[in-house]
Design a protein around this motif. Structure first.
Motif, PDB file in Angstrom:
ATOM      1  N   ALA A   1       0.856  -1.193   0.000  1.00 45.79           N
ATOM      2  CA  ALA A   1       0.000   0.000   0.000  1.00 45.79           C
ATOM      3  C   ALA A   1       0.894   1.246   0.000  1.00 45.79           C
ATOM      4  N   PHE A   2       0.302   2.378  -0.272  1.00 46.14           N
ATOM      5  CA  PHE A   2       1.077   3.632  -0.303  1.00 46.14           C
ATOM      6  C   PHE A   2       0.965   4.410   1.004  1.00 46.14           C
ATOM      7  N   ARG A   3       1.997   5.224   1.273  1.00 47.88           N
ATOM      8  CA  ARG A   3       1.995   6.180   2.387  1.00 47.88           C
ATOM      9  C   ARG A   3       2.134   7.581   1.761  1.00 47.88           C
ATOM     10  N   PRO A   4       1.024   8.174   1.383  1.00 48.72           N
ATOM     11  CA  PRO A   4       1.104   9.459   0.666  1.00 48.72           C
ATOM     12  C   PRO A   4       1.416  10.636   1.581  1.00 48.72           C
ATOM     13  N   ARG A   5       2.111  11.638   1.064  1.00 52.63           N
ATOM     14  CA  ARG A   5       2.342  12.895   1.768  1.00 52.63           C
ATOM     15  C   ARG A   5       1.510  13.985   1.091  1.00 52.63           C
ATOM     16  N   VAL A   6       1.077  14.957   1.908  1.00 44.07           N
ATOM     17  CA  VAL A   6       0.157  15.970   1.401  1.00 44.07           C
ATOM     18  C   VAL A   6       0.703  17.385   1.607  1.00 44.07           C
ATOM     19  N   LEU A   7      -0.035  18.345   1.075  1.00 47.67           N
ATOM     20  CA  LEU A   7       0.298  19.769   1.210  1.00 47.67           C
ATOM     21  C   LEU A   7       1.693  20.098   0.702  1.00 47.67           C
ATOM     22  N   ARG A   8       1.997  19.526  -0.467  1.00 47.80           N
ATOM     23  CA  ARG A   8       3.239  19.873  -1.159  1.00 47.80           C
ATOM     24  C   ARG A   8       2.832  20.396  -2.526  1.00 47.80           C
ATOM     25  N   ASN A   9       3.659  21.187  -3.127  1.00 45.53           N
ATOM     26  CA  ASN A   9       3.322  21.685  -4.460  1.00 45.53           C
ATOM     27  C   ASN A   9       3.629  20.601  -5.495  1.00 45.53           C
ATOM     28  N   VAL A  10       2.575  20.008  -6.049  1.00 43.08           N
ATOM     29  CA  VAL A  10       2.756  18.940  -7.038  1.00 43.08           C
ATOM     30  C   VAL A  10       2.134  19.351  -8.381  1.00 43.08           C
ATOM     31  N   ASP A  11       2.190  20.639  -8.652  1.00 45.02           N
ATOM     32  CA  ASP A  11       1.577  21.148  -9.889  1.00 45.02           C
ATOM     33  C   ASP A  11       2.275  20.585 -11.121  1.00 45.02           C
ATOM     34  N   HIS A  12       3.583  20.426 -11.047  1.00 47.09           N
ATOM     35  CA  HIS A  12       4.319  19.868 -12.188  1.00 47.09           C
ATOM     36  C   HIS A  12       4.925  18.532 -11.802  1.00 47.09           C
ATOM     37  N   VAL A  13       4.430  17.476 -12.426  1.00 45.84           N
ATOM     38  CA  VAL A  13       4.964  16.138 -12.162  1.00 45.84           C
ATOM     39  C   VAL A  13       5.712  15.677 -13.409  1.00 45.84           C
TER      40      VAL A  13
ATOM     41  N   LEU B   1      -0.324  12.292  -6.214  1.00 47.02           N
ATOM     42  CA  LEU B   1      -1.073  11.990  -4.988  1.00 47.02           C
ATOM     43  C   LEU B   1      -0.165  11.518  -3.855  1.00 47.02           C
ATOM     44  N   LEU B   2       1.012  11.028  -4.212  1.00 48.18           N
ATOM     45  CA  LEU B   2       1.980  10.657  -3.166  1.00 48.18           C
ATOM     46  C   LEU B   2       2.721  11.882  -2.646  1.00 48.18           C
ATOM     47  N   GLY B   3       2.571  13.011  -3.375  1.00 49.09           N
ATOM     48  CA  GLY B   3       3.254  14.237  -2.950  1.00 49.09           C
ATOM     49  C   GLY B   3       4.645  14.367  -3.524  1.00 49.09           C
ATOM     50  N   VAL B   4       4.927  13.677  -4.632  1.00 50.35           N
ATOM     51  CA  VAL B   4       6.253  13.821  -5.244  1.00 50.35           C
ATOM     52  C   VAL B   4       6.113  14.301  -6.690  1.00 50.35           C
ATOM     53  N   THR B   5       7.137  14.991  -7.159  1.00 51.05           N
ATOM     54  CA  THR B   5       7.063  15.553  -8.505  1.00 51.05           C
ATOM     55  C   THR B   5       8.027  14.874  -9.474  1.00 51.05           C
ATOM     56  N   GLY B   6       8.791  13.905  -8.996  1.00 54.73           N
ATOM     57  CA  GLY B   6       9.722  13.201  -9.889  1.00 54.73           C
ATOM     58  C   GLY B   6      10.313  12.001  -9.176  1.00 54.73           C
ATOM     59  N   TRP B   7      11.003  11.170  -9.944  1.00 51.21           N
ATOM     60  CA  TRP B   7      11.476   9.887  -9.406  1.00 51.21           C
ATOM     61  C   TRP B   7      12.512  10.052  -8.305  1.00 51.21           C
ATOM     62  N   SER B   8      13.313  11.119  -8.359  1.00 49.26           N
ATOM     63  CA  SER B   8      14.389  11.254  -7.372  1.00 49.26           C
ATOM     64  C   SER B   8      13.821  11.473  -5.965  1.00 49.26           C
ATOM     65  N   GLU B   9      12.568  11.918  -5.885  1.00 44.53           N
ATOM     66  CA  GLU B   9      11.981  12.157  -4.556  1.00 44.53           C
ATOM     67  C   GLU B   9      11.347  10.903  -3.963  1.00 44.53           C
ATOM     68  N   LEU B  10      11.259   9.845  -4.773  1.00 42.31           N
ATOM     69  CA  LEU B  10      10.499   8.657  -4.351  1.00 42.31           C
ATOM     70  C   LEU B  10      11.419   7.625  -3.701  1.00 42.31           C
ATOM     71  N   ASP B  11      10.984   7.051  -2.610  1.00 37.86           N
ATOM     72  CA  ASP B  11      11.729   5.918  -2.026  1.00 37.86           C
ATOM     73  C   ASP B  11      10.766   5.043  -1.234  1.00 37.86           C
ATOM     74  N   GLN B  12      11.328   4.099  -0.498  1.00 37.16           N
ATOM     75  CA  GLN B  12      10.496   3.112   0.200  1.00 37.16           C
ATOM     76  C   GLN B  12       9.633   3.712   1.301  1.00 37.16           C
ATOM     77  N   ASN B  13       9.951   4.952   1.719  1.00 35.45           N
ATOM     78  CA  ASN B  13       9.126   5.586   2.747  1.00 35.45           C
ATOM     79  C   ASN B  13       7.696   5.821   2.268  1.00 35.45           C
ATOM     80  N   TYR B  14       7.496   5.718   0.963  1.00 37.79           N
ATOM     81  CA  TYR B  14       6.146   5.918   0.423  1.00 37.79           C
ATOM     82  C   TYR B  14       5.364   4.605   0.332  1.00 37.79           C
ATOM     83  N   LEU B  15       5.968   3.524   0.819  1.00 32.28           N
ATOM     84  CA  LEU B  15       5.323   2.207   0.717  1.00 32.28           C
ATOM     85  C   LEU B  15       5.029   1.638   2.093  1.00 32.28           C
ATOM     86  N   HIS B  16       3.966   0.880   2.149  1.00 31.72           N
ATOM     87  CA  HIS B  16       3.620   0.126   3.354  1.00 31.72           C
ATOM     88  C   HIS B  16       3.479  -1.337   2.946  1.00 31.72           C
ATOM     89  N   PHE B  17       4.232  -2.215   3.608  1.00 24.37           N
ATOM     90  CA  PHE B  17       4.276  -3.620   3.180  1.00 24.37           C
ATOM     91  C   PHE B  17       3.295  -4.474   3.974  1.00 24.37           C
TER      92      PHE B  17
END
Ligand SMILES: Cc1cc2nc3c(=O)[nH]c(=O)nc-3n(C[C@H](O)[C@H](O)[C@H](O)COP(=O)(O)O)c2cc1C
Length: 361
Positions: A51-63, A324-340
């Motif tokens: 499952a995902f662990r989304p973060r909110v209230l970030r500027n994600v206008d450009h993904v 919806l995860l609160g990231v705008t590109g791949w470099s910001e993504l890691d396992q902290n956004y996942l729930h196993f």
């Protein structure tokens, strides 16, 4: 884009249209896996239990979903995995699939057992392409294919190494179905069985083309691939079509990422049917993923335009998932956004990605 494909809005619409268009034999060849089909089920189960662990209230206008692989810019980190006998799904075969990938802005991997073959496919599409070989001949035969691929401008050469023995794909056997590709190339399998790291070392020394080993399923072999100077370690269990009771491909990915330790790029495939699946694999450290059946459905449904459309829909899903995860590109993504380990009621099949189908929609 032709009018027909604009009508396709959901992935399962391609599934239904392909099922309708294809012969029963071709359809079962596309969706089938080996023996009990447990590896295939685990491919999907691996995705469905994260499952995902989304973060909110970030500027994600450009993904930005784009990335690079083998130094080539890709519009999204999804390549078209090799499919044999594409001509059984649509008469234009691999050439049309290569064109769709290029028109979209990604790379296709042409199977050595798909028509119209290495040179004709290269001539049909100028964009970057990879050639994938099943070893069906001796050293000279293999080297001839590498030379031909280099001459035709393929950007990398891929050996698929997870099919030393053909296991029973029971849907095909039950109907006595044999693909057109296998009718031609189904002999000389002993060459594949004898092919080893020694051959890889020799080829690495003799040829100056990036090499990909497809079918890596353990950290141990990933390490060997790196030691042999392989550019891309391709984690795959052949979509559950070879060794039955393998691990889900996504479950294999973390140990391979650790073993490779940034010394090669990593592609992973097996069970990817949604943008969210792509995002999960990328969060676990893949550099790109491969899709096969998903574009196979689209190809059977609507040929080249269908494949292009499926890629567009996939890109939309990837972008919205990232946003919806609160990231705008791949470099910001890691396992902290996942729930196993979210519980599953039952091991899902391919249809688990298309809930509307389950409801007879
Ligand atoms: C119909 C079909 C034909 C395939 N033919 C090949 C092939 O010729 N060479 C190869 O390396 N892998 C082949 N594969 C495996 C795919 O490249 C890929 O590893 C796998 O299907 C990915 O899983 P997915 O279908 O769940 O996306 C084939 C898969 C399918 C479904």
């Amino acid at each position: 884009m032709n009018k027909n494909t604009v009508e396709f809005r959901l992935f399962h619409e391609f599934y239904k249209a392909a099922k309708n268009n294809l012969t029963q034999g071709a359809w079962d060849y596309l969706i089938g896996a080996s023996e009990t089909e447990t590896t295939l089920k685990r491919n999907r189960a691996a995705f469905d239990s994260i499952a995902f662990r989304p973060r909110v209230l970030r500027n994600v206008d450009h993904v930005d979903a784009s990335t690079t692989l083998l130094g080539k810019k890709l519009r999204m980190p999804v390549v078209l995995a090799p499919i044999g006998s594409l001509q059984d799904f649509h008469p234009e075969g691999g050439a049309a699939v290569a064109r769709a990938a290029d028109r979209f802005g990604t790379i296709s991997i042409l199977s050595s057992v798909s028509q119209p073959g290495l040179e004709t496919t290269a001539a049909a599409c100028q964009g970057p392409k990879i050639f994938q070989l099943y070893v069906r001949g001796n050293e000279a035969w293999v080297e001839d294919h590498i030379r031909r691929a280099m001459d035709a401008g393929y950007v990398a050469f891929c050996f698929t190494v997870d099919l030393d023995y053909y296991v029973k794909r029971e849907r095909d056997i039950a109907k006595r179905y044999v693909t057109t590709g296998r009718r031609v190339a189904g002999k000389n399998e002993e060459h594949q069985r004898r092919f080893s790291w020694k051959d890889i070392a020799r080829i690495r020394d003799r040829f100056d083309i990036p090499l990909i080993i497809k079918g890596i399923a353990t950290a141990e072999d990933a390490k060997l691939a790196v030691e042999h100077g392989i550019q891309v370690v391709y984690v795959s269990n052949h979509g559950g079509r070879e060794l039955d009771h393998g691990r889900g491909a996504l479950d294999v990915l973390p140990e391979v990422v650790e073993a490779v330790n940034d010394n090669a790029e990593i592609i992973m495939d097996g069970g990817i049917l949604r943008g969210s699946d792509v995002v999960k694999a990328m969060a676990l450290g893949a550099d790109a993923v491969g899709i096969a059946r998903l574009y196979g459905f689209a190809f059977g449904a609507a040929g080249e335009a269908g494949v292009l459309r499926v890629l567009e829909i996939l890109e939309d899903e990837i972008r919205s998932t990232l946003g919806l995860l609160g990231v705008t590109g791949w470099s910001e993504l890691d396992q902290n956004y996942l729930h196993f380990g979210a519980p599953l009621v039952q091991a899902p099949g391919y249809r688990s990605a298309f809930p509307l189908l389950e409801e007879g929609y």
